[in-house]
Design an enzyme around this catalytic site. Structure first.
Site, PDB file in Angstrom:
ATOM      1  N   LYS A 118       0.814  -1.214   0.000  1.00 57.65           N
ATOM      2  CA  LYS A 118       0.000   0.000   0.000  1.00 57.65           C
ATOM      3  C   LYS A 118       0.852   1.270   0.000  1.00 57.65           C
ATOM      4  O   LYS A 118       0.438   2.308  -0.519  1.00 57.65           O
ATOM      5  CB  LYS A 118      -0.949   0.010   1.202  1.00 57.65           C
ATOM      6  CG  LYS A 118      -1.846  -1.213   1.296  1.00 57.65           C
ATOM      7  CD  LYS A 118      -2.667  -1.445   0.033  1.00 57.65           C
ATOM      8  CE  LYS A 118      -3.247  -2.849  -0.018  1.00 57.65           C
ATOM      9  NZ  LYS A 118      -3.762  -3.225  -1.343  1.00 57.65           N
ATOM     10  N   HIS A 237     -15.197  -3.207   8.003  1.00 54.41           N
ATOM     11  CA  HIS A 237     -14.386  -3.006   6.803  1.00 54.41           C
ATOM     12  C   HIS A 237     -14.783  -3.922   5.663  1.00 54.41           C
ATOM     13  O   HIS A 237     -13.998  -4.236   4.785  1.00 54.41           O
ATOM     14  CB  HIS A 237     -12.899  -3.165   7.101  1.00 54.41           C
ATOM     15  CG  HIS A 237     -12.379  -2.060   7.974  1.00 54.41           C
ATOM     16  ND1 HIS A 237     -12.375  -0.754   7.557  1.00 54.41           N
ATOM     17  CD2 HIS A 237     -11.882  -2.062   9.226  1.00 54.41           C
ATOM     18  CE1 HIS A 237     -11.874  -0.001   8.524  1.00 54.41           C
ATOM     19  NE2 HIS A 237     -11.574  -0.759   9.552  1.00 54.41           N
ATOM     20  N   ARG A 294      -8.283  -7.398  -8.930  1.00 58.94           N
ATOM     21  CA  ARG A 294      -9.127  -8.584  -9.133  1.00 58.94           C
ATOM     22  C   ARG A 294     -10.519  -8.145  -9.572  1.00 58.94           C
ATOM     23  O   ARG A 294     -10.832  -6.950  -9.550  1.00 58.94           O
ATOM     24  CB  ARG A 294      -9.257  -9.337  -7.801  1.00 58.94           C
ATOM     25  CG  ARG A 294      -9.855  -8.437  -6.720  1.00 58.94           C
ATOM     26  CD  ARG A 294     -10.363  -9.156  -5.506  1.00 58.94           C
ATOM     27  NE  ARG A 294     -11.190  -8.271  -4.698  1.00 58.94           N
ATOM     28  CZ  ARG A 294     -10.747  -7.434  -3.779  1.00 58.94           C
ATOM     29  NH1 ARG A 294      -9.456  -7.352  -3.519  1.00 58.94           N
ATOM     30  NH2 ARG A 294     -11.594  -6.674  -3.105  1.00 58.94           N
TER      31      ARG A 294
END
Ligand code: MV4
Length: 495
Positions: A118, A237, A294
């Site tokens: 990230k 989340h 994805r």
């Protein structure tokens, strides 16, 4: 590259079935893999062939690269579709495929690795003119550096794990006094979850919306975006309700965010279908959050508003074909909403409620699509994500899509486990949803939408389904006696 004739789907549940459906349409044979817990699952029955890859636990089966590669060889599959979750964002599967001459239906391994970090992704975006949240250049090395940066950007800040994603290894820091503890906690969490303790710091956005752009890129370097989805309604989340387009979007903002999404994909030499996640603040400023390399759970809302089959596009791209359209040819048609039906108890903080689904009948209708992992009954094993199905509706307007969703959720008959169906229904009927007052804190800010619900009984669900069935057979379209009466009288059917 070249024509694909047999695809192994390295996944389970609704997404495995979803991918196989497109295989069937394209005349491609499908190969299922399954764990011992999934022997009787719908995705195994639907595939042309199936291979057991190990015991129930994912690490021993759906994450077992060796067994999966063996199934690829044994079946003679020329391509692999990873779906979402499991090995979909592990560069190892893409790498193993390219080494073995098998087509991986997804991006190159390098794109997966660079977006998986990230912090690296953040740096890459910054150098490609994609706005990132104000924060550190690289990893923070000590407390003083962290305090200095936080002072500069202003509290509250967020300490995030470089290897993170999905909220793991994330800590909010409200003041300098909290920094030391927050850093060590984030590091500890990141170390045990990812084996990587690197942390970076960002300005904390108070009430952002989650807006993501779907992109498609071909091997020739062409890239388009398929507009946005808003996924602000999440719990733990994890997304729960998504829609396309975003209610807060303007044409001007869409153009700028779409262009940034395309730059993001090109920055990592992306090929295939991908998603750029942004946070949008109250002022309408947007920031890159992460890229998902994805196909996503919520892809059907994009399919509804664009009329495309994203799995078919993924397969075409993997075969080396160029994109069959340019950005100019793409337009948004209407509005789509997705409600995820999980085996969970919303009243108990959405904890999983796996078990046997003893009755299952999904809704049908104009502008209603259901992607489910089981048909009339089946198990939701404790070993995996408890997603049962996704209800997706389309309408010319957001209101029409909402109305269709309300009725679709009412017609959804399921028994044996607690689900998110009732909760989603209450959201659809709420004023906050109607007025699109959304943020990532939606679930916490609306405790009035939570309700204790019993596990629905098989009898109740079957009775509801029977009632629906009766309403359907009483319709003038299907009631044979009504037709016969009109025929005898020689009337033209005017109803
Ligand atoms: C943030 C944020 C606010 N400010 N970063 C959550 C998951 C992970 N991918 C990043 N997340 C967030 N990052 C800054 N600088 C708020 C979240 C966040 C969130 C984001 C999207 C959807 C739901 C969320 C729920 C809580 C926190």
């Amino acid at each position: 590259m070249g024509r694909i004739s047999k695809i192994l789907i390295a996944n389970r549940g609704e997404i495995a079935l979803r991918i196989m459906r497109t295989c069937k349409v394209l005349g491609i044979r499908s190969v299922a893999i399954y764990s011992e817990a999934d022997r009787g699952s719908a995705h195994v029955a639907y595939a042309d062939e199936a291979y057991c890859v190990g015991p129930a636990r994912s690490v021993n089966s759906y994450l077992n690269l060796e067994r999966i590669m063996a199934a690829i060889h044994e079946s003679g599959a020329d391509a692999v579709h990873p779906g979402y979750g499991f090995l979909s964002e592990r560069a190892e599967l893409a790498q193993a495929c390219s080494e073995q001459g098998v087509i991986f239906i997804g991006p190159p391994a390098e794109a997966i690795s660079s977006m998986g970090d990230k912090m690296l992704a953040r740096q890459l975006m910054h150098t490609h003119d994609v706005p990132v949240i104000p924060g550190t250049e690289g990893a923070v090395t000590d407390l003083d550096e962290a305090l200095e940066i936080a002072d500069r950007i202003g509290y509250p800040v967020l300490a995030k794990a470089a290897a993170g994603g999905g909220g793991k290894g994330m800590r909010k820091v409200d003041s300098a006094q909290e920094m030391k503890q927050a850093l060590s906690r984030a590091q500890g969490e990141a170390g045990s979850a990812f084996g990587d303790t690197r942390i970076f710091i960002e300005k904390y956005l108070e009430t952002p919306r989650h807006v993501e752009f779907q992109i498609l890129a071909d091997a020739d370097g062409s890239c388009v975006h398929l507009f946005e989805r808003e996924c602000s309604i999440q719990r733990r989340h994890q997304k729960l309700i998504e829609e396309a387009p975003a209610a807060c979007m303007t044409e001007e903002l869409r153009a700028r965010m779409g262009a940034a999404a395309v730059r993001a994909a090109q920055a990592c030499n992306y090929v295939g279908a991908g998603t750029i996640e942004f946070l949008v603040d109250e002022a309408g400023k947007f920031y890159f959050m992460e890229m998902n390399t994805r196909l996503q759970v919520e892809h059907p809302v994009t399919e509804y508003i664009t009329g495309l089959d994203l799995v078919a596009e993924q397969i075409r791209i993997a075969e080396g074909k160029t994109l069959p359209f340019t950005q100019d040819a793409l337009t948004i048609n209407g509005h789509a909403i997705e409600c995820r039906i999980y085996a969970e108890d919303p009243a108990a903080n959405f904890i999983p409620n796996p078990g046997a689904v003893t009755f299952h009948q999904v809704p049908v209708g104009v502008g209603v699509r259901v992607d489910a992992g089981l048909q009339t009954e089946g198990d939701i094993p404790i070993h995996y994500d408890p997603l049962i199905s996704k209800v997706i509706t389309w309408g010319r307007t957001r209101e029409e899509a909402t109305q269709r969703m309300i009725f679709a959720l009412e017609d959804y008959c399921i028994a044996g486990v607690k689900t998110t169906r009732g909760y989603c229904h209450r959201v659809m009927e709420s004023a906050a949803w109607r007025d699109a007052r959304l943020s990532t804190h939606f679930v916490d800010e609306h405790p009035e939408l939570l309700a204790e619900e019993p596990v629905p009984s098989t009898e109740a669900a079957a009775a509801a389904a029977a009632l629906l069935q009766r309403q359907c057979t009483a319709s003038p379209l299907t009631d044979r006696s009504a037709w016969r009466t009109r025929w005898r009288k020689g009337q033209s059917s005017t109803r």
